[in-house]
Design a protein around this motif. Structure first.
Motif, mmCIF file in Angstrom:
data_model
loop_
_atom_site.group_PDB
_atom_site.id
_atom_site.type_symbol
_atom_site.label_atom_id
_atom_site.label_comp_id
_atom_site.label_asym_id
_atom_site.label_seq_id
_atom_site.Cartn_x
_atom_site.Cartn_y
_atom_site.Cartn_z
ATOM 1 N N LEU A 137 0.844 -1.190 0.000
ATOM 2 C CA LEU A 137 0.000 0.000 0.000
ATOM 3 C C LEU A 137 0.883 1.245 0.000
ATOM 4 O O LEU A 137 1.706 1.434 0.898
ATOM 5 N N HIS A 138 0.692 2.101 -0.977
ATOM 6 C CA HIS A 138 1.607 3.215 -1.214
ATOM 7 C C HIS A 138 1.255 4.470 -0.420
ATOM 8 O O HIS A 138 0.141 4.626 0.096
ATOM 9 N N SER A 139 2.190 5.394 -0.370
ATOM 10 C CA SER A 139 2.005 6.716 0.227
ATOM 11 C C SER A 139 1.095 7.558 -0.654
ATOM 12 O O SER A 139 0.989 7.348 -1.872
ATOM 13 N N SER A 140 0.471 8.576 -0.056
ATOM 14 C CA SER A 140 -0.407 9.465 -0.830
ATOM 15 C C SER A 140 0.371 10.357 -1.793
ATOM 16 O O SER A 140 -0.207 10.931 -2.721
ATOM 17 N N VAL A 141 1.662 10.493 -1.607
ATOM 18 C CA VAL A 141 2.471 11.353 -2.469
ATOM 19 C C VAL A 141 2.716 10.698 -3.827
ATOM 20 O O VAL A 141 2.944 11.389 -4.820
ATOM 21 N N VAL A 142 2.647 9.362 -3.866
ATOM 22 C CA VAL A 142 3.067 8.614 -5.047
ATOM 23 C C VAL A 142 1.929 7.694 -5.516
ATOM 24 O O VAL A 142 0.765 7.995 -5.344
ATOM 25 N N ASP A 143 2.282 6.571 -6.142
ATOM 26 C CA ASP A 143 1.316 5.560 -6.548
ATOM 27 C C ASP A 143 1.991 4.200 -6.428
ATOM 28 O O ASP A 143 3.045 4.091 -5.777
ATOM 29 N N LEU A 144 1.413 3.167 -7.019
ATOM 30 C CA LEU A 144 1.966 1.828 -6.817
ATOM 31 C C LEU A 144 3.414 1.688 -7.277
ATOM 32 O O LEU A 144 4.126 0.766 -6.863
ATOM 33 N N ARG A 145 3.878 2.627 -8.117
ATOM 34 C CA ARG A 145 5.280 2.575 -8.564
ATOM 35 C C ARG A 145 6.264 2.876 -7.440
ATOM 36 O O ARG A 145 7.483 2.698 -7.621
ATOM 37 N N GLN A 146 5.755 3.326 -6.283
ATOM 38 C CA GLN A 146 6.636 3.473 -5.116
ATOM 39 C C GLN A 146 7.402 2.188 -4.854
ATOM 40 O O GLN A 146 8.536 2.227 -4.353
ATOM 41 N N TRP A 147 6.792 1.055 -5.169
ATOM 42 C CA TRP A 147 7.376 -0.241 -4.824
ATOM 43 C C TRP A 147 8.242 -0.824 -5.927
ATOM 44 O O TRP A 147 8.692 -1.977 -5.805
ATOM 45 N N ASP A 148 8.504 -0.066 -6.983
ATOM 46 C CA ASP A 148 9.364 -0.574 -8.061
ATOM 47 C C ASP A 148 10.700 -1.117 -7.541
ATOM 48 O O ASP A 148 11.144 -2.187 -7.979
ATOM 49 N N PRO A 149 11.394 -0.421 -6.616
ATOM 50 C CA PRO A 149 12.705 -0.926 -6.190
ATOM 51 C C PRO A 149 12.641 -2.267 -5.461
ATOM 52 O O PRO A 149 13.637 -2.999 -5.425
ATOM 53 N N GLN A 150 11.503 -2.595 -4.868
ATOM 54 C CA GLN A 150 11.359 -3.833 -4.103
ATOM 55 C C GLN A 150 10.624 -4.934 -4.874
ATOM 56 O O GLN A 150 10.596 -6.083 -4.430
ATOM 57 N N TRP A 151 10.028 -4.596 -5.999
ATOM 58 C CA TRP A 151 9.093 -5.497 -6.671
ATOM 59 C C TRP A 151 9.733 -6.834 -7.051
ATOM 60 O O TRP A 151 9.204 -7.913 -6.759
ATOM 61 N N ARG B 186 0.043 -5.025 -5.694
ATOM 62 C CA ARG B 186 0.144 -3.600 -5.387
ATOM 63 C C ARG B 186 -0.952 -2.892 -6.161
ATOM 64 O O ARG B 186 -1.316 -3.303 -7.267
ATOM 65 N N LEU B 187 -1.462 -1.815 -5.590
ATOM 66 C CA LEU B 187 -2.621 -1.147 -6.179
ATOM 67 C C LEU B 187 -2.455 0.365 -6.093
ATOM 68 O O LEU B 187 -1.677 0.885 -5.299
ATOM 69 N N ASP B 188 -3.206 1.047 -6.950
ATOM 70 C CA ASP B 188 -3.336 2.503 -6.877
ATOM 71 C C ASP B 188 -4.603 2.839 -6.110
ATOM 72 O O ASP B 188 -5.704 2.454 -6.531
ATOM 73 N N PHE B 189 -4.477 3.552 -4.972
ATOM 74 C CA PHE B 189 -5.670 4.047 -4.293
ATOM 75 C C PHE B 189 -6.448 4.984 -5.223
ATOM 76 O O PHE B 189 -5.881 5.562 -6.165
ATOM 77 N N ARG B 190 -7.723 5.157 -4.947
ATOM 78 C CA ARG B 190 -8.508 6.110 -5.726
ATOM 79 C C ARG B 190 -7.875 7.502 -5.638
ATOM 80 O O ARG B 190 -7.452 7.944 -4.568
ATOM 81 N N GLY B 191 -7.830 8.170 -6.786
ATOM 82 C CA GLY B 191 -7.224 9.497 -6.833
ATOM 83 C C GLY B 191 -5.715 9.466 -6.987
ATOM 84 O O GLY B 191 -5.069 10.510 -6.864
ATOM 85 N N HIS B 192 -5.160 8.283 -7.283
ATOM 86 C CA HIS B 192 -3.714 8.124 -7.428
ATOM 87 C C HIS B 192 -3.414 7.231 -8.627
ATOM 88 O O HIS B 192 -4.174 6.291 -8.913
ATOM 89 N N GLY B 193 -2.320 7.515 -9.309
ATOM 90 C CA GLY B 193 -1.907 6.673 -10.418
ATOM 91 C C GLY B 193 -3.002 6.530 -11.448
ATOM 92 O O GLY B 193 -3.525 7.507 -11.973
ATOM 93 N N GLN B 194 -3.410 5.279 -11.730
ATOM 94 C CA GLN B 194 -4.402 5.002 -12.752
ATOM 95 C C GLN B 194 -5.779 4.684 -12.177
ATOM 96 O O GLN B 194 -6.629 4.134 -12.882
ATOM 97 N N SER B 195 -6.004 5.018 -10.902
ATOM 98 C CA SER B 195 -7.324 4.809 -10.288
ATOM 99 C C SER B 195 -8.008 6.164 -10.094
ATOM 100 O O SER B 195 -7.598 6.948 -9.239
ATOM 101 N N PRO B 196 -9.036 6.461 -10.878
ATOM 102 C CA PRO B 196 -9.743 7.743 -10.703
ATOM 103 C C PRO B 196 -10.571 7.736 -9.431
ATOM 104 O O PRO B 196 -10.660 6.730 -8.722
ATOM 105 N N ILE B 197 -11.192 8.853 -9.142
ATOM 106 C CA ILE B 197 -12.033 8.994 -7.953
ATOM 107 C C ILE B 197 -13.371 9.587 -8.380
ATOM 108 O O ILE B 197 -13.414 10.457 -9.255
ATOM 109 N N ASP B 198 -14.456 9.067 -7.801
ATOM 110 C CA ASP B 198 -15.784 9.554 -8.151
ATOM 111 C C ASP B 198 -16.608 9.750 -6.883
ATOM 112 O O ASP B 198 -16.064 9.741 -5.771
#
Length: 248
Positions: A17-31, A42-54
């Protein structure tokens, strides 16, 4: 709503689960290292990366469970960074049977303690920039605040790009959109927990890390003397080894 997510590897189940500053790519170094030993989502929370918010009513914990069900995870070892650490604690409160273990990196449930002057100053400055539509200045403030001294120039550029994209996604959403509040019940969270803080982080989150170490019923942890708020990006190899140790 289906959140953007990725799953890979085999072995015990892990959710990142990523920080609000970034998206699921935060975990690239550990993946790569994690997916060699675990089945990881790993996922993008709503409003981050490729997950929109409604305007749909939701909680982030419910969203995590939905992704777990989509990939066939009954329960998992949950790794949460900053805001992702807050969601991990919400998940452990709402769905304790889903959480086998918690690993929390500079976790961000700010409501657990009174907000410090330093955090309030950041919040006020960010709000002023956003209200004035000065997104570049807001991005620069976030990068300066949340990355410690060991973060490379490349990492700073990557975090800036992710934060700017998140602002764009969030500003495109309806003004009333956002998750439902969840009250975290630390006393009810009995999963084994490891809590990490960073000595170069904003003082509020160092205090939160220490509070969780002292308060969670089955916790241990440490404050890393070199780390800021996003240690897995600041010293990737060290944190990869730490995660492999704590998730084993």
């Amino acid at each position: 709503m289906r959140l953007h997510h990725e799953v890979a590897g085999s072995g015990p189940d892990v959710v990142l689960l990523h920080s609000s500053v970034v998206d699921l790519r935060q975990w690239d170094p550990q993946w790569e290292a994690l997916t060699e030993q675990f089945r990881v989502v790993r996922l993008d929370f709503r409003g981050h990366g490729q997950s929109p918010i409604d305007l749909e009513a939701y909680t982030n914990a419910d969203d995590v469970v939905d992704v777990m069900e989509q990939v066939g995870m009954e329960n998992a070892r949950i790794v949460g960074s900053s805001f992702g650490g807050r969601v991990a604690l919400e998940l452990a409160t709402m769905f304790p049977s889903r959480v086998e273990r918690l690993v929390l990196l500079c976790p961000g449930p700010a409501q657990l303690l009174p907000v410090s002057e330093a955090l309030q100053k950041f919040d006020d400055e960010e709000t002023a920039f956003l209200d004035a539509d000065q997104l570049d200045q807001a991005v620069a403030l976030n990068v300066e605040t949340w990355l410690g001294p060991d973060a490379s120039a490349e990492v700073r550029e990557r975090v800036a790009a992710m934060q700017r994209h998140n602002f764009d996604v969030q500003f495109a959403a309806p003004e009333e959109a956002g998750p439902q509040p969840v009250k975290i019940d630390l006393a009810a969270i009995t999963a084994p927990s490891y809590v990490l803080g960073g000595a170069h982080d904003v003082d509020h989150f160092v205090n939160v890390a220490n509070h969780l170490i002292e308060t969670l019923p089955n916790a241990h942890g440490e404050i890393l003397d070199w780390a800021g708020h996003l240690p897995n990006l600041e010293r990737p190899q060290e944190v990869t080894e730490l995660l492999l140790r704590e998730l084993a």
